[in-house]
Motif scaffolding. Structure first.
Motif, mmCIF file in Angstrom:
data_model
loop_
_atom_site.group_PDB
_atom_site.id
_atom_site.type_symbol
_atom_site.label_atom_id
_atom_site.label_comp_id
_atom_site.label_asym_id
_atom_site.label_seq_id
_atom_site.Cartn_x
_atom_site.Cartn_y
_atom_site.Cartn_z
ATOM 1 N N UNK A 1 34.964 -17.307 76.812
ATOM 2 C CA UNK A 1 35.449 -18.639 77.177
ATOM 3 C C UNK A 1 34.748 -19.649 76.285
ATOM 4 N N UNK A 2 35.508 -20.683 75.880
ATOM 5 C CA UNK A 2 34.937 -21.766 75.069
ATOM 6 C C UNK A 2 34.874 -23.037 75.911
ATOM 7 N N UNK A 3 33.799 -23.787 75.726
ATOM 8 C CA UNK A 3 33.690 -25.125 76.310
ATOM 9 C C UNK A 3 34.025 -26.114 75.211
ATOM 10 N N UNK A 4 34.967 -26.994 75.497
ATOM 11 C CA UNK A 4 35.333 -28.023 74.528
ATOM 12 C C UNK A 4 35.382 -29.372 75.228
ATOM 13 N N UNK A 5 35.413 -30.424 74.446
ATOM 14 C CA UNK A 5 35.528 -31.764 75.016
ATOM 15 C C UNK A 5 36.975 -32.035 75.395
ATOM 16 N N UNK A 6 37.138 -32.759 76.488
ATOM 17 C CA UNK A 6 38.480 -33.139 76.932
ATOM 18 C C UNK A 6 39.077 -34.041 75.862
ATOM 19 N N UNK A 7 40.351 -33.825 75.487
ATOM 20 C CA UNK A 7 40.952 -34.610 74.414
ATOM 21 C C UNK A 7 41.043 -36.115 74.708
ATOM 22 N N UNK A 8 41.143 -36.490 75.993
ATOM 23 C CA UNK A 8 41.276 -37.899 76.352
ATOM 24 C C UNK A 8 39.964 -38.514 76.817
ATOM 25 N N UNK A 9 39.053 -37.695 77.296
ATOM 26 C CA UNK A 9 37.764 -38.172 77.788
ATOM 27 C C UNK A 9 36.685 -37.253 77.228
ATOM 28 N N UNK A 10 36.102 -37.649 76.127
ATOM 29 C CA UNK A 10 35.121 -36.829 75.422
ATOM 30 C C UNK A 10 33.913 -36.441 76.252
ATOM 31 N N UNK A 11 33.675 -37.159 77.364
ATOM 32 C CA UNK A 11 32.529 -36.819 78.218
ATOM 33 C C UNK A 11 32.815 -35.608 79.095
ATOM 34 N N UNK A 12 34.077 -35.362 79.374
ATOM 35 C CA UNK A 12 34.469 -34.246 80.243
ATOM 36 C C UNK A 12 34.559 -32.944 79.451
ATOM 37 N N UNK A 13 34.211 -31.857 80.122
ATOM 38 C CA UNK A 13 34.245 -30.538 79.496
ATOM 39 C C UNK A 13 35.488 -29.790 79.966
ATOM 40 N N UNK A 14 36.140 -29.126 79.032
ATOM 41 C CA UNK A 14 37.315 -28.313 79.324
ATOM 42 C C UNK A 14 36.973 -26.874 78.958
ATOM 43 N N UNK A 15 37.369 -25.961 79.837
ATOM 44 C CA UNK A 15 37.167 -24.533 79.585
ATOM 45 C C UNK A 15 38.473 -23.937 79.087
ATOM 46 N N UNK A 16 38.370 -23.070 78.089
ATOM 47 C CA UNK A 16 39.573 -22.382 77.631
ATOM 48 C C UNK A 16 39.233 -20.982 77.173
ATOM 49 N N UNK A 17 40.215 -20.128 77.271
ATOM 50 C CA UNK A 17 40.072 -18.745 76.857
ATOM 51 C C UNK A 17 39.920 -18.716 75.335
ATOM 52 N N UNK A 18 38.925 -18.002 74.850
ATOM 53 C CA UNK A 18 38.738 -17.854 73.407
ATOM 54 C C UNK A 18 39.646 -16.726 72.915
ATOM 55 N N UNK A 19 39.858 -16.630 71.608
ATOM 56 C CA UNK A 19 40.628 -15.481 71.098
ATOM 57 C C UNK A 19 39.984 -14.148 71.515
ATOM 58 N N UNK A 20 38.677 -14.095 71.515
ATOM 59 C CA UNK A 20 37.986 -12.876 71.953
ATOM 60 C C UNK A 20 38.251 -12.622 73.444
ATOM 61 N N UNK A 21 38.242 -13.684 74.241
ATOM 62 C CA UNK A 21 38.528 -13.562 75.666
ATOM 63 C C UNK A 21 39.955 -13.103 75.910
ATOM 64 N N UNK A 22 40.891 -13.622 75.123
ATOM 65 C CA UNK A 22 42.295 -13.218 75.244
ATOM 66 C C UNK A 22 42.441 -11.729 74.929
ATOM 67 N N UNK A 23 41.788 -11.277 73.871
ATOM 68 C CA UNK A 23 41.867 -9.863 73.485
ATOM 69 C C UNK A 23 41.250 -8.972 74.557
ATOM 70 N N UNK A 24 40.107 -9.398 75.085
ATOM 71 C CA UNK A 24 39.426 -8.608 76.125
ATOM 72 C C UNK A 24 40.267 -8.543 77.396
ATOM 73 N N UNK A 25 40.852 -9.682 77.777
ATOM 74 C CA UNK A 25 41.701 -9.732 78.957
ATOM 75 C C UNK A 25 42.907 -8.808 78.784
ATOM 76 N N UNK A 26 43.528 -8.818 77.629
ATOM 77 C CA UNK A 26 44.676 -7.950 77.379
ATOM 78 C C UNK A 26 44.273 -6.480 77.443
ATOM 79 N N UNK A 27 43.098 -6.155 76.925
ATOM 80 C CA UNK A 27 42.597 -4.778 76.978
ATOM 81 C C UNK A 27 42.432 -4.323 78.434
#
Length: 175
Positions: A91-117
């Motif tokens: 999982x990657x932590x990134x800044x919210x596109x509209x509010x840079x103070x907020x953190x957004x979680x998203x599946x990383x490419x590695x996470x996507x591959x692991x989940x599919x496995x």
């Protein structure tokens, strides 16, 4: 309107005992195998990680509060469960596109591959376990298990338990 006590006495106690026993056996077996699927242990994934990764995959990037609300658990629990997923690069932590103070979680490419496995391995396990079942039996079991999980979730949330059949879906909160 009948109370829970009234409903329990109206139903067959032996059947309710058998149901609760089978649910307990299922829970134990699921945790023992972690529903790791077929093949090597590397195909296993703990329940919390699987549910979090699956939710992020289905619904896309989101904040901790939204993820917690969607799963029906506390934000502090999600924060604790996400930390090792971030540490391992799933999982990657990134800044919210509209509010840079907020953190957004998203599946990383590695996470996507692991989940599919893991999904592939679990899909194979479900196929093996239900090998002698008809397609209708698989569908009925999935419908009833979804309905059961939805009723447990509603009860835990303090919502009224809906008694009508639910269509198979993965949209109910998980724990």
């Amino acid at each position: 309107m009948p109370t829970s006590q009234d409903m329990t006495t109206e139903l067959d106690p032996g059947l309710l005992d058998a149901l609760q026993h089978q649910v307990a056996v299922f829970a134990r077996r699921a945790e023992q195998t972690r529903l790791g699927g077929t093949g090597q242990l590397r195909n296993s994934m703990d329940r919390a990680a699987y549910l979090l990764l699956n939710r992020l995959d289905q619904e896309g990037p989101m904040g901790v509060k939204a993820l917690a609300a969607g799963m029906g658990i506390d934000s502090s629990t999600v924060t604790r469960q996400v930390a090792p997923l971030v540490d391992t690069g799933l999982v990657k932590r990134t800044s919210h596109p509209e509010d840079g103070r907020a953190v957004v979680l998203q599946l990383s490419p590695r996470g996507q591959a692991r989940l599919e496995e893991v999904r592939l391995s679990r899909r194979q396990l479900m196929a093996e376990v239900t090998e002698g079942w008809t397609p209708d039996e698989r569908e009925s079991f999935t419908t009833l298990l979804t309905r059961f999980n939805s009723a447990l979730s509603a009860r835990q949330s303090g919502l009224p338990v809906v008694q009508e059949a639910a269509a198979p879906a993965e949209s109910s909160p998980e724990s």
